[in-house]
Design a protein around this motif. Structure first.
Motif, PDB file in Angstrom:
ATOM      1  N   SER A   1       0.829  -1.210   0.000  1.00 24.73           N
ATOM      2  CA  SER A   1       0.000   0.000   0.000  1.00 24.73           C
ATOM      3  C   SER A   1       0.866   1.264   0.000  1.00 24.73           C
ATOM      4  O   SER A   1       0.361   2.364  -0.203  1.00 24.73           O
ATOM      5  CB  SER A   1      -0.916   0.004   1.219  1.00 24.73           C
ATOM      6  N   LEU A   2       2.153   1.094   0.253  1.00 26.40           N
ATOM      7  CA  LEU A   2       3.037   2.262   0.311  1.00 26.40           C
ATOM      8  C   LEU A   2       3.924   2.339  -0.929  1.00 26.40           C
ATOM      9  O   LEU A   2       4.292   1.324  -1.511  1.00 26.40           O
ATOM     10  CB  LEU A   2       3.934   2.193   1.550  1.00 26.40           C
ATOM     11  N   THR A   3       4.257   3.565  -1.324  1.00 26.80           N
ATOM     12  CA  THR A   3       5.171   3.764  -2.440  1.00 26.80           C
ATOM     13  C   THR A   3       6.501   4.266  -1.891  1.00 26.80           C
ATOM     14  O   THR A   3       6.547   5.285  -1.206  1.00 26.80           O
ATOM     15  CB  THR A   3       4.622   4.834  -3.408  1.00 26.80           C
ATOM     16  N   SER A   4       7.544   3.560  -2.212  1.00 28.62           N
ATOM     17  CA  SER A   4       8.861   4.009  -1.746  1.00 28.62           C
ATOM     18  C   SER A   4       9.289   5.235  -2.531  1.00 28.62           C
ATOM     19  O   SER A   4       8.966   5.386  -3.702  1.00 28.62           O
ATOM     20  CB  SER A   4       9.905   2.920  -1.962  1.00 28.62           C
ATOM     21  N   VAL A   5      10.025   6.098  -1.861  1.00 29.16           N
ATOM     22  CA  VAL A   5      10.624   7.248  -2.540  1.00 29.16           C
ATOM     23  C   VAL A   5      11.960   6.769  -3.100  1.00 29.16           C
ATOM     24  O   VAL A   5      12.791   6.265  -2.356  1.00 29.16           O
ATOM     25  CB  VAL A   5      10.854   8.403  -1.545  1.00 29.16           C
ATOM     26  N   SER A   6      12.125   6.885  -4.405  1.00 26.38           N
ATOM     27  CA  SER A   6      13.379   6.376  -4.970  1.00 26.38           C
ATOM     28  C   SER A   6      14.524   7.352  -4.720  1.00 26.38           C
ATOM     29  O   SER A   6      14.302   8.519  -4.423  1.00 26.38           O
ATOM     30  CB  SER A   6      13.216   6.131  -6.465  1.00 26.38           C
ATOM     31  N   TRP A   7      15.733   6.840  -4.830  1.00 30.21           N
ATOM     32  CA  TRP A   7      16.908   7.665  -4.563  1.00 30.21           C
ATOM     33  C   TRP A   7      17.257   8.476  -5.800  1.00 30.21           C
ATOM     34  O   TRP A   7      18.020   8.035  -6.643  1.00 30.21           O
ATOM     35  CB  TRP A   7      18.098   6.796  -4.158  1.00 30.21           C
ATOM     36  N   ASN A   8      16.717   9.664  -5.896  1.00 32.26           N
ATOM     37  CA  ASN A   8      17.036  10.491  -7.043  1.00 32.26           C
ATOM     38  C   ASN A   8      18.274  11.336  -6.817  1.00 32.26           C
ATOM     39  O   ASN A   8      18.729  12.021  -7.719  1.00 32.26           O
ATOM     40  CB  ASN A   8      15.849  11.388  -7.390  1.00 32.26           C
ATOM     41  N   PHE A   9      18.810  11.277  -5.609  1.00 34.88           N
ATOM     42  CA  PHE A   9      20.001  12.097  -5.380  1.00 34.88           C
ATOM     43  C   PHE A   9      21.214  11.585  -6.148  1.00 34.88           C
ATOM     44  O   PHE A   9      22.224  12.266  -6.246  1.00 34.88           O
ATOM     45  CB  PHE A   9      20.311  12.258  -3.890  1.00 34.88           C
ATOM     46  N   THR A  10      21.059  10.369  -6.704  1.00 40.61           N
ATOM     47  CA  THR A  10      22.156   9.896  -7.548  1.00 40.61           C
ATOM     48  C   THR A  10      22.255  10.736  -8.814  1.00 40.61           C
ATOM     49  O   THR A  10      23.242  10.661  -9.535  1.00 40.61           O
ATOM     50  CB  THR A  10      21.948   8.422  -7.930  1.00 40.61           C
ATOM     51  N   THR A  11      21.224  11.538  -9.094  1.00 42.44           N
ATOM     52  CA  THR A  11      21.305  12.416 -10.265  1.00 42.44           C
ATOM     53  C   THR A  11      21.752  13.826  -9.886  1.00 42.44           C
ATOM     54  O   THR A  11      21.842  14.692 -10.745  1.00 42.44           O
ATOM     55  CB  THR A  11      19.932  12.539 -10.959  1.00 42.44           C
ATOM     56  N   PHE A  12      22.012  14.065  -8.615  1.00 38.04           N
ATOM     57  CA  PHE A  12      22.507  15.384  -8.218  1.00 38.04           C
ATOM     58  C   PHE A  12      23.809  15.648  -8.969  1.00 38.04           C
ATOM     59  O   PHE A  12      24.650  14.749  -9.079  1.00 38.04           O
ATOM     60  CB  PHE A  12      22.738  15.459  -6.707  1.00 38.04           C
ATOM     61  N   PRO A  13      23.986  16.867  -9.460  1.00 38.78           N
ATOM     62  CA  PRO A  13      25.080  17.114 -10.406  1.00 38.78           C
ATOM     63  C   PRO A  13      26.492  16.824  -9.897  1.00 38.78           C
ATOM     64  O   PRO A  13      27.287  16.262 -10.638  1.00 38.78           O
ATOM     65  CB  PRO A  13      24.929  18.588 -10.763  1.00 38.78           C
TER      66      PRO A  13
END
Lengths: 280, 485
Positions: B431-443
Motif C-alpha cells: 500500500s506504500l510507495t517508496s521514494v526512490s533515490w534520485n540524489f544519484t542524479t545530483f550534479p
C-alpha cells in the motif's frame, strides 16, 4: 684530483639526475600539459586549449580563495616572524630554563596538520560555545582560528632559526655598540637585526610559502565553511579537482596558476631580502 | 688529500651499495609477481593496515596463479571496495572464493570519502581494478569509458527490479548490489511514553502519517520534554564540515523526487525546486525541536546525533538502516533493539499518507571494460557466485548485512538487524510507495556542498530561505552544464 672528479662526474650524477627527471620533471611537464586538457584520469585526456584557465579565472570561489589566502599570508607572515623573533631574542638573554622553553615552543611543530586542525577546532568551538557561535558561523572566526593555529605551529621552528642567527653574532659587535653608547633598542635594530638578515630571509621564505600552501590545517579546521569563505587556494584546488565532475582540468589549471604565484612571490621576496644581507 | 680521497671512495661505495640494495629487493619481488609489486608499492601509503594481510594473500595468489596457469589462462579479480566498515568482510569473502575456485581475488578498500580519488589513480595503472562501483547516473557519465556492458549476464537477469540498474541505450553498465533505506528513526519507547501522557496529540504511531500530524506531535513533545526525560525531539542537525550529507543529499531527495515525479522524468538539467516549501517544513521542524540550538549546529557531527539518539536524549533522528551499527555501538546506549523503528519523511506533500521510506542504492557494480577478457570473465563469475551460491549469499546477508536486490535471495534471507528489517517491512507493504533515490542524479559533490553550506547559513539565520532556493536552482544549472560538456 679535480680531473678524477670530472671524469666520474656523469657517473655519479646520473642516479640523482634520473630520479629528478622521473619524479620531478616528468610529473611537472605532465601537469602543465594536463592543465590544457579535459580528463577524468590521466590516460584519457584530450586537448581543449586555454578553456580551463578562462574557467579558473572566472570562478568566484577561486578568486575568493586567492583573496583569502593573500590576507592570511600577509597577517601570518608578520605575526609568525615578529613572535618568533621576540621569543628568540628573549631566549638568548640567558634566562633560567631557556632550553626547556625552546623545547616547549618547538614541540607543536612536530604534530601533523590534520590532527592539529581537529584539536584546535574542538578548542575554539568550546570557547566560542560560550558566545553561542561556532567557528563556522562567520568567516572571521575561521580566519583568526587559522592565524592562531599557524602561529602556534610555525613560531617554534622560526624561533630556532632566529636563535641560531642571534647566537652567531660576534659578541664584540654588541659590546662595541654598547661602549659607543647605543641604547638597548639601538643595539637591537642597528646591530642584531641587520646581522640576522640571512635568518630573516630564510624565515620569511618559509612562512610565506608555507602560509600560501597551507592545506591540512585549513581542511581540518573549517574545510572552507561557511560557504567556502575560509577556503584557501590549495583546498580550493583540491575540491575543484575531486568534487566537481568535469572540472578536473580546471583544477589542474588552478594548480599551475598556484605554482606560478608561489614561485613568483617567493623569488621576489628572496631577491629583496638577499640584498639587505650584510657580512660581518 | 688522502683523507678526502677516502671520504669520496666511502661515499661512492655507500651510494653504489644503496643502489644495489634497491635493485636487489625489486628484483626479488619481480620474480614473485610482477604486477602485484607495482600495486603494492603504490598502495603502501594509504593501505598500511591492510598491508600485512594483503601481502599474505598476494603470496597465495601468486602460488595459485602458477598452479592454474597449466590448465587455462585464467583471469583474476581486483575489487576496489567502497565501504571501509566492511573491508575485512570483503577480504574474507575473497579468501573464501579463492579457496573454493583457485581464482585470485584482490580487495583494496578506499578510505572513507576517498573512493573517487582512489579509483582515479588505481584505474590508470596497468593492474587496474576489474570490479569497481559507481554511485549512479552521474558517476556513470564520469566513468562510462570504463564500464562494460553487463546486459547479457546472469547477474542482470537476477535483478528483482531491472529499472534499478544503470542503462544507456541497449546496454546495462551498472548493477546495484545493495538496497538501503532511510527515514526518520524513532525510539518507540519514548513515543509510547508520550502517547500515555494526558492531552497527547496522538495515541499511536499509526496516526502519524502526514506532516501536519507529525508537526503537531513533535511540537507538543518539545513542550513536554521535561516529562518525557528528553533534551529535544530530534537529534542535532549535524553541520560540521563533511557531516551535512543527511540534509543536502538525503533530505533534498524528497522534494526532487516529487519534482521528477510531477514532470515524469528521471533527471533534469534545470530544476524549479517547486517543493522547496516542503523541504523548509521538515527542516524547520528538525532545527527548532532539536536538542541543539540552531546556532550551534556547525559543530555537530553525524556521530553526535546518533549517540544522542542511542543514549535516549532524543526521540528521533533522520538516518538510514546503516545507522544501526552506530546506535548499537554507543557505550551505555539505552534504546532497545525491538523499539527502534522507521517513520517515512513527511514533508507536507498531498497524498503523502501513502509514502514509504526512501529506498534505493548508490552502489552499482561495474566491470572494467579496459581489463583483459579473462579478467572480465573471472570478475563476473565472482560476482555471480557471491549472489547465487549458498556460501556467497550467506556472506552477503549475514557478514555484509546487505539487503540484496536479487531474485536469488528468497524469503527470510535478509539481514536481521532491526532497521534492515524495517526497510524490508516497508518494501513489502504494497500500500506504500517508496521514494526512490534520485540524489544519484545530483550534479556533483560541489552542488551538494554548496547546498549544505547554504542550509547552515539558513539555520544560523545568515541567509533567508528565498536566497537559498534561488542559489540552489542556479547552482544545479551550472554544475549540470559542467558534466554535459
Amino acid at each position: 684530483m679535480q680531473k678524477a672528479y670530472k671524469k666520474y662526474f656523469p657517473l655519479f650524477v646520473l642516479p640523482t639526475l634520473i630520479a629528478f627527471i622521473m619524479f620531478f620533471c616528468v610529473p611537472f611537464v605532465l601537469g602543465i600539459i594536463l592543465s590544457f586538457c579535459k580528463f577524468t584520469t590521466v590516460t584519457n585526456a584530450h586537448f581543449v586549449g586555454v578553456e580551463n584557465y578562462i574557467k579558473a579565472f572566472s570562478n568566484k570561489d577561486f578568486l575568493n580563495a586567492l583573496w583569502f589566502t593573500t590576507k592570511f599570508t600577509v597577517v601570518s607572515v608578520v605575526t609568525v616572524n615578529v613572535i618568533a623573533f621576540s621569543f628568540a631574542y628573549a631566549l638568548t638573554r640567558g634566562i633560567k630554563g631557556t632550553s626547556i622553553f625552546r623545547t616547549v615552543f618547538f614541540m607543536p611543530n612536530l604534530i601533523g596538520g590534520i590532527v592539529l586542525g581537529y584539536i584546535w577546532q574542538l578548542m575554539i568551538n568550546a570557547v566560542l560555545a560560550h558566545f553561542n557561535v561556532t567557528i563556522t558561523t562567520d568567516p572571521k572566526y575561521g580566519f583568526w582560528g587559522l592565524i592562531i593555529l599557524t602561529n602556534w605551529q610555525m613560531v617554534g621552528y622560526m624561533m630556532i632559526i632566529y636563535i641560531a642567527g642571534i647566537q652567531n653574532i660576534p659578541t664584540e659587535l654588541i659590546e662595541a655598540a654598547k661602549i659607543d653608547g647605543a641604547s638597548k633598542a639601538q643595539a637591537l635594530f642597528k646591530v642584531t637585526v641587520p646581522m640576522v638578515m640571512s635568518s630573516i630571509t630564510i624565515c620569511l621564505f618559509l612562512t610565506l610559502t608555507n602560509s600560501f600552501k597551507l592545506f591540512d590545517q585549513n581542511l581540518a579546521l573549517t574545510a572552507g565553511l561557511p560557504s567556502r569563505k575560509t577556503a584557501m587556494l590549495a583546498l580550493d584546488i583540491y575540491t575543484t579537482f575531486y568534487n566537481r565532475n568535469g572540472w578536473e582540468g580546471v583544477g589542474q589549471a588552478k594548480a599551475v596558476i598556484f605554482f606560478a604565484i608561489v614561485g613568483l612571490i617567493s623569488l621576489t621576496q628572496l631577491y629583496f631580502t638577499r640584498n639587505k644581507e650584510v657580512e660581518s | 688529500m688522502r683523507k678526502k680521497k677516502l671520504v669520496a671512495a666511502l661515499l661512492a661505495a655507500s651510494m653504489v651499495a644503496g643502489l644495489m640494495v634497491g635493485c636487489g629487493s625489486e628484483g626479488g619481488s619481480t620474480e614473485k609477481d610482477d604486477s602485484s609489486k607495482k600495486e603494492d608499492k603504490a598502495d603502501k601509503a594509504d593501505k598500511d593496515e591492510a598491508k600485512d594481510d594483503e601481502k599474505d594473500e598476494e603470496k597465495d595468489d601468486a602460488e595459485d596463479k602458477s598452479d592454474d596457469s597449466a590448465d587455462a589462462g585464467d583471469g583474476s579479480v581486483y575489487f576496489l571496495n567502497f565501504k571501509p566498515e566492511v573491508s575485512e568482510t570483503w577480504e574474507n569473502i575473497a579468501k573464501m572464493y579463492t579457496d573454493e575456485t583457485g581464482v585470485p581475488v584482490k580487495v583494496v578498500t578506499a578510505a572513507s570519502g576517498m573512493y573517487e580519488q582512489t579509483l582515479k589513480s588505481e584505474i590508470a595503472k596497468k593492474d587496474a581494478p576489474t570490479l569497481f562501483q559507481i554511485n549512479g547516473p552521474v558517476g556513470y557519465q564520469n566513468w562510462k569509458d570504463y564500464c562494460l556492458d553487463l546486459s547479457g549476464t546472469d547477474l542482470y537477469s537476477w535483478l528483482s527490479d531491472k529499472s534499478l540498474a544503470i542503462s544507456s541505450g541497449d546496454g546495462v553498465y551498472g548493477i546495484p548490489y545493495v538496497v538501503e533505506g532511510y527515514g526518520i528513526i524513532y525510539n518507540e519507547e519514548i513515543m509510547e511514553k508520550y502517547f500515555a501522557l494526558d492531552g497527547a496529540k496522538a495515541t499511536s504511531m499509526a496516526e502519524i502519517n502526514n506532516f501536519d500530524k507529525l508537526k503537531e506531535v513533535v511540537e507538543d513533545m518539545t513542550a513536554k520534554k521535561g516529562d518525557l526525560g528528553i533534551d529535544g525531539v530530534f537529534a542535532s542537525t549535524s553541520f560540521s564540515p563533511g557531516e551535512d550529507w543527511r540534509w543536502q543529499t538525503h533530505l533534498m531527495n524528497v522534494p526532487i523526487y516529487y519534482e521528477y515525479k510531477d514532470a515524469g522524468v528521471q533527471d533534469e538539467s534545470e530544476i524549479t525546486f517547486s517543493y522547496n516549501p516542503n523541504f523548509k517544513n521538515i527542516f524547520d521542524l528538525y532545527i527548532n525541536n532539536s536538542c541543539t540550538e540552531p546556532a550551534m549546529l556547525g559543530s555537530k557531527t553525524v556521530e553526535d546525533s546518533m549517540s544522542e539518539f542511542a543514549l535516549g536524549k532524543v526521540a528521533m533522528v533522520q538516518n538510514g538502516n546503516w545507522g544501526w551499527g552506530q546506535v548499537s555501538g554507543v557505550e551505555g546506549n539505552t534504546v532497545k533493539e525491538d523499539k527502534v523503528k522507521f517513520l517515512p519523511i513527511y514533508t507536507g506533500v498531498s497524498g503523502e499518507e501513502k509514502q514509504g521510506l526512501c529506498t534505493g542504492t548508490e552502489n552499482f557494480f561495474c566491470v572494467n571494460a579496459e581489463s583483459s577478457e579473462a579478467d572480465q570473465k573471472a570478475t563476473i563469475a565472482f560476482v555471480e557466485w557471491l549472489f547465487n551460491s549458498d556460501a556467497g549469499k550467506n556472506a552477503v546477508t549475514n557478514d555484509l548485512g546487505f539487503i540484496a536486490p536479487f531474485t536469488t535471495f528468497g524469503e527470510g534471507e535478509g539481514p536481521t538487524d532491526p532497521l534492515a528489517k524495517e526497510v524490508t517491512r516497508y518494501l513489502s507493504d504494497s500500500s506504500l510507495t517508496s521514494v526512490s533515490w534520485n540524489f544519484t542524479t545530483f550534479p556533483s559533490q560541489t552542488f551538494k556542498d554548496n547546498y549544505g553550506y547554504a542550509l547552515l547559513d539558513y539555520a544560523t539565520g545568515q541567509k533567508d530561505w528565498d536566497t537559498v532556493v534561488s542559489e540552489t536552482i542556479e547552482d544545479w544549472k551550472t554544475e549540470k552544464a559542467a558534466i554535459a560538456e
